[in-house]
Design a protein around this motif. Sequence first.
Motif, PDB file in Angstrom:
ATOM      1  N   VAL A 289      21.784 -11.663 -12.100  1.00 51.26           N
ATOM      2  CA  VAL A 289      22.002 -10.647 -11.071  1.00 51.26           C
ATOM      3  C   VAL A 289      22.839 -11.281  -9.977  1.00 51.26           C
ATOM      4  CG1 VAL A 289      20.881  -8.987  -9.534  1.00 51.26           C
ATOM      5  CG2 VAL A 289      19.646  -9.862 -11.526  1.00 51.26           C
ATOM      6  N   CYS A 290      23.922 -10.626  -9.565  1.00 56.22           N
ATOM      7  CA  CYS A 290      24.704 -11.211  -8.480  1.00 56.22           C
ATOM      8  C   CYS A 290      25.215 -10.153  -7.508  1.00 56.22           C
ATOM      9  CB  CYS A 290      25.834 -12.082  -8.998  1.00 56.22           C
ATOM     10  SG  CYS A 290      26.944 -11.263 -10.132  1.00 56.22           S
TER      11      CYS A 290
ATOM     12  N   SER B  11      27.964 -10.053  -5.639  1.00 59.23           N
ATOM     13  CA  SER B  11      29.364  -9.608  -5.674  1.00 59.23           C
ATOM     14  C   SER B  11      29.795  -9.479  -7.136  1.00 59.23           C
ATOM     15  CB  SER B  11      30.243 -10.605  -4.933  1.00 59.23           C
ATOM     16  OG  SER B  11      30.097 -11.867  -5.508  1.00 59.23           O
TER      17      SER B  11
ATOM     18  N   MET C 240      35.456 -21.256  -5.237  1.00 62.71           N
ATOM     19  CA  MET C 240      36.282 -21.770  -4.135  1.00 62.71           C
ATOM     20  C   MET C 240      36.374 -23.288  -4.133  1.00 62.71           C
ATOM     21  SD  MET C 240      34.487 -19.290  -1.389  1.00 62.71           S
ATOM     22  CE  MET C 240      35.275 -19.793   0.126  1.00 62.71           C
ATOM     23  N   ALA C 241      35.533 -23.945  -4.914  1.00 66.41           N
ATOM     24  CA  ALA C 241      35.498 -25.405  -4.882  1.00 66.41           C
ATOM     25  C   ALA C 241      36.834 -25.963  -5.354  1.00 66.41           C
ATOM     26  CB  ALA C 241      34.359 -25.931  -5.751  1.00 66.41           C
ATOM     27  N   GLU C 242      37.307 -26.913  -4.593  1.00 67.24           N
ATOM     28  CA  GLU C 242      38.679 -27.376  -4.810  1.00 67.24           C
ATOM     29  C   GLU C 242      38.728 -28.767  -5.421  1.00 67.24           C
ATOM     30  OE1 GLU C 242      39.681 -26.911  -0.746  1.00 67.24           O
ATOM     31  OE2 GLU C 242      39.911 -24.747  -0.912  1.00 67.24           O
TER      32      GLU C 242
ATOM     33  N   GLY D  91      23.063 -19.974  -3.585  1.00 63.38           N
ATOM     34  CA  GLY D  91      24.032 -20.678  -2.754  1.00 63.38           C
ATOM     35  C   GLY D  91      23.568 -20.849  -1.314  1.00 63.38           C
TER      36      GLY D  91
ATOM     37  N   TYR E  32      27.139 -15.603   1.908  1.00 60.43           N
ATOM     38  CA  TYR E  32      26.235 -16.740   2.108  1.00 60.43           C
ATOM     39  C   TYR E  32      25.349 -16.569   3.321  1.00 60.43           C
ATOM     40  CZ  TYR E  32      28.545 -17.582  -1.925  1.00 60.43           C
ATOM     41  OH  TYR E  32      29.004 -17.359  -3.179  1.00 60.43           O
TER      42      TYR E  32
ATOM     43  N   ASP F   9      20.107 -15.804   1.446  1.00 60.08           N
ATOM     44  CA  ASP F   9      19.131 -14.894   0.824  1.00 60.08           C
ATOM     45  C   ASP F   9      18.076 -15.650   0.017  1.00 60.08           C
ATOM     46  OD1 ASP F   9      20.940 -13.132   1.831  1.00 60.08           O
ATOM     47  OD2 ASP F   9      21.351 -12.081  -0.049  1.00 60.08           O
TER      48      ASP F   9
ATOM     49  N   TYR G  28      28.045 -26.443   4.239  1.00 65.37           N
ATOM     50  CA  TYR G  28      27.052 -26.625   3.168  1.00 65.37           C
ATOM     51  C   TYR G  28      25.695 -26.890   3.805  1.00 65.37           C
ATOM     52  CZ  TYR G  28      24.987 -28.525  -1.110  1.00 65.37           C
ATOM     53  OH  TYR G  28      24.204 -28.741  -2.220  1.00 65.37           O
TER      54      TYR G  28
ATOM     55  N   ALA H 207      17.946 -23.753  -8.046  1.00 67.38           N
ATOM     56  CA  ALA H 207      18.948 -24.762  -8.400  1.00 67.38           C
ATOM     57  C   ALA H 207      20.231 -24.513  -7.635  1.00 67.38           C
ATOM     58  CB  ALA H 207      19.228 -24.720  -9.905  1.00 67.38           C
TER      59      ALA H 207
HETATM   60  P1  FAD Z   1      27.318 -20.030  -5.369  1.00 69.07           P
HETATM   61  O1  FAD Z   1      28.462 -20.441  -6.202  1.00 69.07           O
HETATM   62  O2  FAD Z   1      27.479 -19.985  -3.902  1.00 69.07           O
HETATM   63  O3  FAD Z   1      26.840 -18.654  -5.947  1.00 69.07           O
HETATM   64  C1  FAD Z   1      25.825 -17.917  -5.348  1.00 69.07           C
HETATM   65  C2  FAD Z   1      25.600 -16.661  -6.158  1.00 69.07           C
HETATM   66  O4  FAD Z   1      24.444 -16.013  -5.670  1.00 69.07           O
HETATM   67  C3  FAD Z   1      26.712 -15.618  -6.068  1.00 69.07           C
HETATM   68  O5  FAD Z   1      26.906 -15.065  -7.340  1.00 69.07           O
HETATM   69  C4  FAD Z   1      26.144 -14.559  -5.118  1.00 69.07           C
HETATM   70  O6  FAD Z   1      26.678 -13.287  -5.363  1.00 69.07           O
HETATM   71  C5  FAD Z   1      24.697 -14.638  -5.501  1.00 69.07           C
HETATM   72  N1  FAD Z   1      23.754 -14.131  -4.499  1.00 69.07           N
HETATM   73  C6  FAD Z   1      23.506 -14.583  -3.255  1.00 69.07           C
HETATM   74  N2  FAD Z   1      22.530 -13.863  -2.687  1.00 69.07           N
HETATM   75  C7  FAD Z   1      22.146 -12.941  -3.596  1.00 69.07           C
HETATM   76  C8  FAD Z   1      21.194 -11.899  -3.605  1.00 69.07           C
HETATM   77  N3  FAD Z   1      20.409 -11.647  -2.553  1.00 69.07           N
HETATM   78  N4  FAD Z   1      21.078 -11.129  -4.708  1.00 69.07           N
HETATM   79  C9  FAD Z   1      21.869 -11.336  -5.800  1.00 69.07           C
HETATM   80  N5  FAD Z   1      22.789 -12.319  -5.841  1.00 69.07           N
HETATM   81  C10 FAD Z   1      22.925 -13.104  -4.753  1.00 69.07           C
HETATM   82  N6  FAD Z   1      31.483 -28.797  -4.020  1.00 69.07           N
HETATM   83  C11 FAD Z   1      31.884 -29.777  -4.855  1.00 69.07           C
HETATM   84  O7  FAD Z   1      31.078 -30.446  -5.487  1.00 69.07           O
HETATM   85  N7  FAD Z   1      33.212 -30.051  -5.030  1.00 69.07           N
HETATM   86  C12 FAD Z   1      34.163 -29.354  -4.366  1.00 69.07           C
HETATM   87  O8  FAD Z   1      35.324 -29.610  -4.579  1.00 69.07           O
HETATM   88  C13 FAD Z   1      33.767 -28.318  -3.468  1.00 69.07           C
HETATM   89  N8  FAD Z   1      34.689 -27.589  -2.768  1.00 69.07           N
HETATM   90  C14 FAD Z   1      34.275 -26.524  -1.994  1.00 69.07           C
HETATM   91  C15 FAD Z   1      35.213 -25.719  -1.353  1.00 69.07           C
HETATM   92  C16 FAD Z   1      34.832 -24.628  -0.596  1.00 69.07           C
HETATM   93  C17 FAD Z   1      35.855 -23.768   0.071  1.00 69.07           C
HETATM   94  C18 FAD Z   1      33.455 -24.322  -0.445  1.00 69.07           C
HETATM   95  C19 FAD Z   1      32.995 -23.173   0.395  1.00 69.07           C
HETATM   96  C20 FAD Z   1      32.510 -25.140  -1.062  1.00 69.07           C
HETATM   97  C21 FAD Z   1      32.912 -26.235  -1.831  1.00 69.07           C
HETATM   98  N9  FAD Z   1      31.970 -27.044  -2.490  1.00 69.07           N
HETATM   99  C22 FAD Z   1      32.388 -28.055  -3.323  1.00 69.07           C
HETATM  100  C23 FAD Z   1      30.555 -26.689  -2.451  1.00 69.07           C
HETATM  101  C24 FAD Z   1      30.205 -25.897  -3.686  1.00 69.07           C
HETATM  102  O9  FAD Z   1      31.273 -25.075  -4.051  1.00 69.07           O
HETATM  103  C25 FAD Z   1      28.997 -25.030  -3.467  1.00 69.07           C
HETATM  104  O10 FAD Z   1      27.972 -25.767  -2.885  1.00 69.07           O
HETATM  105  C26 FAD Z   1      28.518 -24.513  -4.801  1.00 69.07           C
HETATM  106  O11 FAD Z   1      29.564 -23.825  -5.443  1.00 69.07           O
HETATM  107  C27 FAD Z   1      27.316 -23.612  -4.702  1.00 69.07           C
HETATM  108  O12 FAD Z   1      27.059 -23.125  -5.979  1.00 69.07           O
HETATM  109  P2  FAD Z   1      25.790 -22.271  -6.327  1.00 69.07           P
HETATM  110  O13 FAD Z   1      25.831 -21.991  -7.774  1.00 69.07           O
HETATM  111  O14 FAD Z   1      24.594 -22.915  -5.742  1.00 69.07           O
HETATM  112  O15 FAD Z   1      26.029 -20.936  -5.522  1.00 69.07           O
END
Ligand code: FAD
Length: 598
Positions: free
Chosen positions: A37-38, A40, A49-51, A197, A212, A215, A376, A398
């Motif tokens: 479930v997501c 967006s 967005m991770a670069e 996230g 972000y 939630d 972060y 996670a």
């Molecule tokens: P996310 O990828 O943030 O995904 C969260 C998901 O949860 C999304 O699908 C969202 O829709 C969903 N969600 C949230 N709330 C709800 C809700 N209430 N109900 C349903 N769905 C929900 N890290 C690195 O290691 N290397 C890098 O090069 C790097 N570059 C970065 C560049 C940028 C611009 C940014 C912002 C971050 C970067 N980071 C990097 C950090 C890293 O990208 C993030 O910490 C990581 O992607 C988080 O992943 P995640 O799977 O935890 O959550």
Amino acid sequence: RNTGERHSYDVVVVGAGGAGLRAAIAAHDAGARTAIVCKSLLGKAHTVMAEGGIAAAMGNAWPEDNWKVHFRDTMRGGKMLNNWRMAQLHAQEAPDRVLELEEWGALFDRTKDGLISQRDFGGHRYARLAHVGDRTGLEMIRTLQQRAVALGIDVFMECTITEILKDGDRVAGAFGYWRESGRLITFEAPSVVLATGGIGKSFKVTSNSWEYTGDGHALAVRAGASLINMEFVQFHPTGMVWPPSVRGILVTESVRGDGGVLKNSEGRRFMFDYIPEFFKAETADSIEEADRWYTDKKNNRRPPELLPRDEVARAINSEVKAGRGTPHGGVYLDIASRRDPEYIKRRLPSMYHQFKELADVDITREPMEIGPTCHYVMGGVEVDPDTAASVVPGLYAAGEVAGGMHGSNRLGGNSLSDLLVFGRRAGLNAAYYAARTKDSPVTVDDDAVRAAADAALAPFSEEGGENPYTVQKDLQEVMHNLVGIIRTAEELEQALGEIEKLAERSRHLTVEGNRQYNPGWHLAIDLQNMLWVSECIAKAALTRTESRGGHTRDDYPMTDQDWGTKNIVLRRRGDSVELAIQPLPQMPAELKALFEEK
Ligand code: FAD
């Protein structure tokens, strides 16, 4: 009240970033009926967005690299507050997770010998970030998403979860709404994996996008789970500062890894003035040595521009405060005078376009103006290191929403690897747990569903209340001004008072229009989460009377050995959170020994 449709699964994964997708694939492979479930569209998560890249000690660039060195770097970067077992599993398993991504179709940049190329990043002793130009996250999401879809995992996108449902102490499912139609939806499931996230939108200047709002952190704490490390928020040193509409957008650390340097308005490479004792032995102390390092890494130490992020962000903050900032309140990041245009465009294509399009700056010819941006959160759900289980049976976490792995400060590149390692572990264990509940199934309580529906729809019944955007803006100001990079007891106390007032205001929000695609209503719901998270951050920050990693107290500028053995744990108490101090798990002797070696 019509509480909408119902679905039944073994495992519901909330979030479709790297952690959520990897968790869902693992749960599916373990035989669980799995849903993602997501909030967006699929593929739009933060991960995309991770670069910079994925940190993994594969030893491709440096044969000397191995999991022990990665583990040591991670612990030192986190100022030894990391959960040692998580840091160990992460360092040990990251290379396999990268190779697995490659097997699933990810196309990494290569070395001359055809191995996966690895780039330098702050705090990592050896070049170890597997990458795809500066678009690594995009490739990671593309690969995981394709695999999840090919496996036939059900995806509910543009669907927001607002509450975890319970059956006694155990998880029974999750409740939410479709963003487009406003219709309500209930998932019945014994296992829920939170992979939502970060929390950046509670702050005024952030690299994070609208999603972000913390939630998962708030869902967990409301469901009875504990949060740790919440005082540690990472301000990335290099965000755009100009024009105002793009303030906060990230400028990747790879710019510095590839030769970019920081200068103040007097043209001084000021990072040499800010090398802390802790990192002196491994940091170059002259411009000559720092510059030699790019071509001869064996015989020279790293430039101070590549110190861990907290150090660089504080240094920039000090320069600006001392009046040596740029016209728009940042400092200069200069790669133009150091590398030729072809190299810059090849290594940093997204950065080149980002500055050209958003700021009309050609980074191959002029320096960038940059400053710290909220990036972060190290803090998150307290989990068992091996299984990613929270203290609530059936609730897993996670990725960025989990705490412990990064201690007080995360090293660049260690998030993408964290998502893969612990996403997989969370998915597997959520599936195993769901299988174990077959003999004593959970049931969703209709009253709890109705209560969740009432809470979600409350803003429609309030008249004459405030606009959620006004309250959000005020909260962002409070967090930026009083709970930002540099903190004091007085300001944190003030912040807690302000957060309480904002929480009261948020109980009387009014939204216009109906339930069909109504962003004001969505924000009214998100705001409740942002307030829970903000309270946790401010309370923990006030309690930790020392400076460490992503937490700097002006009134307690030193790192305190005693605090180095403690975690601050937050749990729900009624409509608020209470705080406890808990000893850090002890590292076994063989790992401790790694810190005694040079
Ligand atoms: P996310 O990828 O943030 O995904 C969260 C998901 O949860 C999304 O699908 C969202 O829709 C969903 N969600 C949230 N709330 C709800 C809700 N209430 N109900 C349903 N769905 C929900 N890290 C690195 O290691 N290397 C890098 O090069 C790097 N570059 C970065 C560049 C940028 C611009 C940014 C912002 C971050 C970067 N980071 C990097 C950090 C890293 O990208 C993030 O910490 C990581 O992607 C988080 O992943 P995640 O799977 O935890 O959550």
